[in-house]
Design an enzyme around this catalytic site. Structure first.
Site, PDB file in Angstrom:
ATOM      1  N   GLU A 101      60.832  37.394   8.432  1.00  8.66           N
ATOM      2  CA  GLU A 101      61.186  38.254   7.305  1.00  8.66           C
ATOM      3  C   GLU A 101      60.501  39.617   7.306  1.00  8.66           C
ATOM      4  O   GLU A 101      61.019  40.558   6.708  1.00  8.66           O
ATOM      5  CB  GLU A 101      60.923  37.514   5.993  1.00  8.66           C
ATOM      6  CG  GLU A 101      61.831  36.301   5.846  1.00  8.66           C
ATOM      7  CD  GLU A 101      61.720  35.603   4.508  1.00  8.66           C
ATOM      8  OE1 GLU A 101      60.946  36.037   3.641  1.00  8.66           O
ATOM      9  OE2 GLU A 101      62.434  34.597   4.333  1.00  8.66           O
ATOM     10  N   GLU A 124      59.863  19.683  -5.342  1.00  8.24           N
ATOM     11  CA  GLU A 124      59.437  20.744  -4.435  1.00  8.24           C
ATOM     12  C   GLU A 124      57.970  21.123  -4.645  1.00  8.24           C
ATOM     13  O   GLU A 124      57.516  21.353  -5.757  1.00  8.24           O
ATOM     14  CB  GLU A 124      60.299  21.999  -4.622  1.00  8.24           C
ATOM     15  CG  GLU A 124      59.933  23.101  -3.650  1.00  8.24           C
ATOM     16  CD  GLU A 124      60.803  24.344  -3.781  1.00  8.24           C
ATOM     17  OE1 GLU A 124      60.819  25.127  -2.823  1.00  8.24           O
ATOM     18  OE2 GLU A 124      61.447  24.528  -4.827  1.00  8.24           O
ATOM     19  N   GLU A 143      70.117  33.659  10.545  1.00  6.05           N
ATOM     20  CA  GLU A 143      71.539  33.996  10.434  1.00  6.05           C
ATOM     21  C   GLU A 143      71.967  33.834   8.982  1.00  6.05           C
ATOM     22  O   GLU A 143      71.651  32.839   8.327  1.00  6.05           O
ATOM     23  CB  GLU A 143      72.355  33.060  11.326  1.00  6.05           C
ATOM     24  CG  GLU A 143      73.826  33.415  11.378  1.00  6.05           C
ATOM     25  CD  GLU A 143      74.612  32.488  12.304  1.00  6.05           C
ATOM     26  OE1 GLU A 143      75.757  32.189  11.963  1.00  6.05           O
ATOM     27  OE2 GLU A 143      74.065  32.074  13.339  1.00  6.05           O
TER      28      GLU A 143
END
Length: 186
Positions: A101, A124, A143
């Site tokens: 990133e 989470e 992608e």
């Protein structure tokens, strides 16, 4: 006055059914028995977890990402982050996301702990890291992932978080914990 009998807080699972299985999470509906004998239903999002990392350079600038977030129909400012693959070490995930990133690798990765996102319905856990000793080696976004990487002074980010201009909780926590862990004062 607190009741020290914590056993009464435990729920017994009577049944559990996966009602949705997706690429990012599963949804489970559980029937539970409470300590008073009554029953209830729990709807749970089962998630592998994630890792995030706050890259901080020698001048106390941070490299953040802006990304469209569909649940809110808006672009949010966040620390680089991503989903932990099944069996993946959270630190490895954070280092991978840093590279993908922002294009950086780091000579030092600092463990800032972990956070439970929303324990009422979501499993989470997000693992938090800071990165120092940055070296730019080139971005490598996933992608279908579209984001902007921005260099923003840490002091400015803290002011934004204090004013409510950074909505993302993992980003807020990473900022505050990094400042504290590194002993930074402004």
């Amino acid at each position: 006055m607190a009741d020290n009998n914590l056993e009464r807080l435990i729920e017994k699972t009577l049944s559990s059914e996966v009602v949705f299985s997706g690429r990012v999470f599963d949804t489970i509906v559980k029937k539970v028995e409470l300590s008073d004998g009554s029953t209830s239903t729990r709807e749970i999002v089962k998630h592998n977890g994630g890792a995030c990392i706050l890259p901080v350079d020698e001048d106390l600038n941070c490299y953040m990402v802006r990304q469209f977030r569909s649940p809110f129909e808006k672009i949010l400012l966040e620390v680089p982050a991503g989903k932990i693959e099944l069996g993946e070490d959270p630190r490895v995930c954070a280092i991978r996301e840093l590279h993908e990133e922002t294009g950086f690798e780091a000579s030092e990765v600092i463990d800032l702990g972990k956070m439970v996102c929303s324990p009422g319905y979501d499993s989470e856990i997000i693992y938090l890291y800071a990165a120092r000793g940055l070296n730019f080696i080139g971005e490598k976004p996933d992608e279908g992932e579209f984001l902007n990487c921005e260099k923003i002074p840490l002091k400015e980010l803290l002011e934004m978080a204090d004013k409510g201009l950074i909505a993302d909780s993992k980003t807020q926590l990473c900022l505050y914990k990094t400042v504290r862990r590194l002993g930074i004062e402004f």
